[in-house]
Scaffold this active site. Structure first.
Site, PDB file in Angstrom:
ATOM      1  N   GLY A 106       0.818  -1.209   0.000  1.00 53.43           N
ATOM      2  CA  GLY A 106       0.000   0.000   0.000  1.00 53.43           C
ATOM      3  C   GLY A 106       0.849   1.256   0.000  1.00 53.43           C
ATOM      4  CG  PHE A 107       0.467   6.171  -0.302  1.00 53.51           C
ATOM      5  CD1 PHE A 107       1.084   6.552  -1.483  1.00 53.51           C
ATOM      6  CD2 PHE A 107       0.456   7.061   0.753  1.00 53.51           C
ATOM      7  CE1 PHE A 107       1.675   7.796  -1.611  1.00 53.51           C
ATOM      8  CE2 PHE A 107       1.036   8.314   0.634  1.00 53.51           C
ATOM      9  CZ  PHE A 107       1.651   8.680  -0.549  1.00 53.51           C
TER      10      PHE A 107
ATOM     11  CE  LYS B  30      -6.260   3.315  10.955  1.00 54.62           C
ATOM     12  NZ  LYS B  30      -4.999   2.554  10.806  1.00 54.62           N
TER      13      LYS B  30
ATOM     14  N   GLY C 188      -3.691  13.556   7.173  1.00 53.93           N
ATOM     15  CA  GLY C 188      -3.651  14.034   5.787  1.00 53.93           C
ATOM     16  C   GLY C 188      -2.776  13.236   4.866  1.00 53.93           C
TER      17      GLY C 188
END
Length: 178
Positions: free
Chosen positions: A19-20, A148, A173
């Site tokens: 993933g990122f 979370k 962000g």
């Protein structure tokens, strides 16, 4: 490097390494010359040892930890914010984190770095001069942040238990693409 120095360095596994966020961690570890592997459901890169599996299955997590020889876990797995399936957030973020903690403790992994979210302390109002001591809101803004919060609580409660040291990071962000 002096003889014996390499043996004292950590061996890393990045859960969500395709993933990122996970991929950027993998690349930084590789650039430093560290030993790193990836655990994910999809193999997007072929430059790193890869373990395919479901983080909610403790035996699959334990198998990857054992085979990789990991001493430090980066846990970056999470469905993206904004989905309409609260059960998916709970399964991945809470149940998956429980499985990672249990497998890490059983396999003698010493370190766990969890990627949480700044949203765990967001209550809809501006937050100024907030640090890690800020309490979580009584009611989370949504199912993502609720999951979370719970996962972060599990990670922090596991700190020092059965030899596992833990930390939870709260980035805000995150954007971009792999």
């Amino acid at each position: 490097m002096a003889a014996g120095t390499r043996a004292s360095r950590d061996v890393y596994i990045v859960f969500g390494g395709s993933g990122f966020v996970g991929r950027h961690i993998v690349e930084q570890l590789q650039a430093r010359g560290d030993t790193v592997s990836v655990f994910d459901v999809v193999q997007k890169y072929h430059d790193t040892p890869f373990y395919s599996g479901d983080i909610t299955e403790e035996d699959q997590v334990a198998d990857a930890l054992q085979k990789s020889g990991a001493t430090c876990i980066f846990h970056t797995v999470s469905p993206p914010h904004g989905l309409q399936d609260p059960a998916l957030y709970w399964k991945v973020n809470v149940d998956g984190t429980k499985a990672i903690i249990a497998a890490a403790q059983a396999q003698g992994v010493r370190k766990l770095v969890y990627t949480s979210s700044a949203g765990v302390v967001f209550n809809g109002e501006d937050l100024i001069n907030v640090d890690e001591r800020a309490p979580t809101p009584t009611k989370s803004m949504d199912a993502y942040n609720e999951s979370k919060v719970k996962a972060e609580e599990l990670v922090l409660a596991a700190n020092g238990e059965k030899g596992l040291l833990t930390v939870s990071l709260r980035p805000a962000g995150i954007f971009g693409y792999v």
